[in-house]
Design a protein around this motif. Sequence first.
Motif, PDB file in Angstrom:
ATOM      1  N   LEU A   1       0.847  -1.110  -0.001  1.00 13.03           N
ATOM      2  CA  LEU A   1      -0.017   0.115   0.035  1.00 13.03           C
ATOM      3  C   LEU A   1       0.929   1.302  -0.020  1.00 13.03           C
ATOM      4  CD1 LEU A   1      -2.570   1.639   0.480  1.00 13.03           C
ATOM      5  CD2 LEU A   1      -2.494   1.113   2.864  1.00 13.03           C
ATOM      6  N   ASP A   2       1.943   1.205   0.861  1.00  6.18           N
ATOM      7  CA  ASP A   2       2.942   2.447   0.817  1.00  6.18           C
ATOM      8  C   ASP A   2       3.379   2.671  -0.395  1.00  6.18           C
ATOM      9  OD1 ASP A   2       4.414   4.463   2.102  1.00  6.18           O
ATOM     10  OD2 ASP A   2       5.949   2.973   2.543  1.00  6.18           O
TER      11      ASP A   2
ATOM     12  N   LEU B   1       5.169  10.233  -0.772  1.00  9.30           N
ATOM     13  CA  LEU B   1       3.679   9.736  -0.326  1.00  9.30           C
ATOM     14  C   LEU B   1       2.818  10.980  -0.071  1.00  9.30           C
ATOM     15  CD1 LEU B   1       4.343   7.133   2.360  1.00  9.30           C
ATOM     16  CD2 LEU B   1       2.980   6.813   0.376  1.00  9.30           C
ATOM     17  N   PHE B   2       1.567  10.351  -0.111  1.00  6.00           N
ATOM     18  CA  PHE B   2       0.302  11.740   0.104  1.00  6.00           C
ATOM     19  C   PHE B   2       0.703  12.531   1.219  1.00  6.00           C
ATOM     20  CE2 PHE B   2      -0.795   7.765   2.352  1.00  6.00           C
ATOM     21  CZ  PHE B   2      -1.406   8.205   3.774  1.00  6.00           C
TER      22      PHE B   2
ATOM     23  N   TYR C   1       0.811   6.269  10.517  1.00  7.57           N
ATOM     24  CA  TYR C   1       1.994   5.102  10.481  1.00  7.57           C
ATOM     25  C   TYR C   1       2.647   5.002   9.355  1.00  7.57           C
ATOM     26  CZ  TYR C   1       3.433   0.222   9.932  1.00  7.57           C
ATOM     27  OH  TYR C   1       4.092  -1.017   9.630  1.00  7.57           O
ATOM     28  N   LEU C   2       1.668   5.152   8.219  1.00  8.15           N
ATOM     29  CA  LEU C   2       2.173   5.166   6.828  1.00  8.15           C
ATOM     30  C   LEU C   2       3.143   6.318   6.451  1.00  8.15           C
ATOM     31  CD1 LEU C   2      -0.678   3.793   4.661  1.00  8.15           C
ATOM     32  CD2 LEU C   2       1.552   2.531   5.444  1.00  8.15           C
ATOM     33  N   ALA C   3       2.572   7.619   6.772  1.00  7.10           N
ATOM     34  CA  ALA C   3       3.254   8.887   6.575  1.00  7.10           C
ATOM     35  C   ALA C   3       4.542   8.875   7.282  1.00  7.10           C
ATOM     36  CB  ALA C   3       2.183  10.110   6.923  1.00  7.10           C
TER      37      ALA C   3
ATOM     38  N   LEU D   1       8.569  -1.049   6.437  1.00  5.32           N
ATOM     39  CA  LEU D   1       7.643  -0.381   7.629  1.00  5.32           C
ATOM     40  C   LEU D   1       7.876  -1.431   8.761  1.00  5.32           C
ATOM     41  CD1 LEU D   1       4.485   0.185   5.413  1.00  5.32           C
ATOM     42  CD2 LEU D   1       5.851   1.762   6.472  1.00  5.32           C
ATOM     43  N   PRO D   2       7.994  -0.575   9.964  1.00  4.90           N
ATOM     44  CA  PRO D   2       8.049  -1.610  11.151  1.00  4.90           C
ATOM     45  C   PRO D   2       6.923  -2.444  11.835  1.00  4.90           C
ATOM     46  CG  PRO D   2       7.442   0.710  11.843  1.00  4.90           C
ATOM     47  CD  PRO D   2       7.667   0.690  10.289  1.00  4.90           C
ATOM     48  N   SER D   3       7.229  -3.446  12.240  1.00  2.00           N
ATOM     49  CA  SER D   3       6.242  -4.281  12.950  1.00  2.00           C
ATOM     50  C   SER D   3       5.915  -3.907  14.534  1.00  2.00           C
ATOM     51  CB  SER D   3       6.392  -5.897  12.857  1.00  2.00           C
ATOM     52  OG  SER D   3       5.498  -6.507  13.460  1.00  2.00           O
ATOM     53  N   LEU D   4       4.734  -3.565  14.743  1.00  5.84           N
ATOM     54  CA  LEU D   4       4.424  -3.141  16.184  1.00  5.84           C
ATOM     55  C   LEU D   4       3.375  -3.622  16.789  1.00  5.84           C
ATOM     56  CD1 LEU D   4       2.748  -0.377  15.874  1.00  5.84           C
ATOM     57  CD2 LEU D   4       4.975   0.547  15.053  1.00  5.84           C
ATOM     58  N   ASP D   5       2.928  -3.514  18.074  1.00  4.55           N
ATOM     59  CA  ASP D   5       1.864  -3.676  18.606  1.00  4.55           C
ATOM     60  C   ASP D   5       1.417  -2.276  19.632  1.00  4.55           C
ATOM     61  OD1 ASP D   5      -0.353  -5.344  20.074  1.00  4.55           O
ATOM     62  OD2 ASP D   5       0.726  -4.573  21.572  1.00  4.55           O
TER      63      ASP D   5
END
Length: 368
Positions: free
Chosen positions: A70-71, A82-83, A128-130, A138-142
Amino acid sequence: MLSEALLVSAPGKVILHGEHAVVHGKVALAAALNLRTFLLLRPQSNGKVSVNLPNIGIKQVWDVGMLQRLDTSFLGLSPTCLFARVTEQGDVSVPTLEQLEKLKKMGDLPRDRAGNEGMALLAFLYLYLAICRKQRTLPSLDMVVWSELPPGAGLGSSAAYSVCLAAALLTACEEVSNPLKDGVSVSRWPEEDLKSINKWAFEGERVIHGNPSGVDNAVSTWGGALRFQQGTMSSLKSLPSLQILLTNTKVPRSTKALVAAVRSRLTKELIDMNQHHLNALGVGHNSLDQLCQVTAAHGLHSKLTGAGGGGCGITLLKPGLEQATVEAAKQALTSCGFDCWETSIGAPGVSTHSAAAVGDPVRQALGL
């Protein structure tokens, strides 16, 4: 990318004056409320991104690979274009409605999430994306977010959420420094980092509200009290310590709809606004009138705070006021079906904490 867990918090707000006038270029006075939103970010290695908002019953999980695609493909732009671009001057570009609608569809948001719940997820996904777009992957996170603030009550709960998101993501991606040092329980970011946090938090507020004034996220970022007019803020250095009784009428309202209604009225008629100007603008409510009447019967003075149309009101508790009077007023308000908190204003802005620095309810809610 940050390797350890990160715990941040940001305060809600009350508007002391100028709730709707600020949208039209007039002065607003706002103060940070000593009720906070807390966010716990844990880096992961499972290829997932998860967001848990227990206050409103939301838990959403995305696959990092899907978000990476998506990114890189969103609107046909490259990862560095990006947007949500940042200009050379450090300004953040405004997301368009078309872009947000596409993000809703491409971001795999569940269809049963509507209204504020869906916008909370969309704001996270957008930030997150921006913010994380500069990372190689992109980082994996909780992420778990829990709040002392009731949503939709005019207390800046969405701004506190956006500020926490911005602060956590910027720190995790090392776009700003982590101010918490060993042996320190609570710390705050330096001024330049706070400016960056505030800019991104404002973008989160745009996603949720459309055309916010910027007051809520600024108060949540810097804390204390602010004078705000036409995008220019100044801190009030001599704010006295004020205790207040905060009452939630529990009547839901839409800030976006109320702001639009006021704008419509202002373009159609001229109103000589006195101390009843908020009611004259159509943002009062029977529940708020009832609140004022109940507290007046106990010698106290109240007003709405926020957009109006329900939501919350504040009652000033003057120094030296007998606690019996406060308790009698709280009992009377509770008997009307309202929720009450005895709290204060002028709280510190967005902060980062050690786990030991927060109370048991916060630790339990965040799973610490």
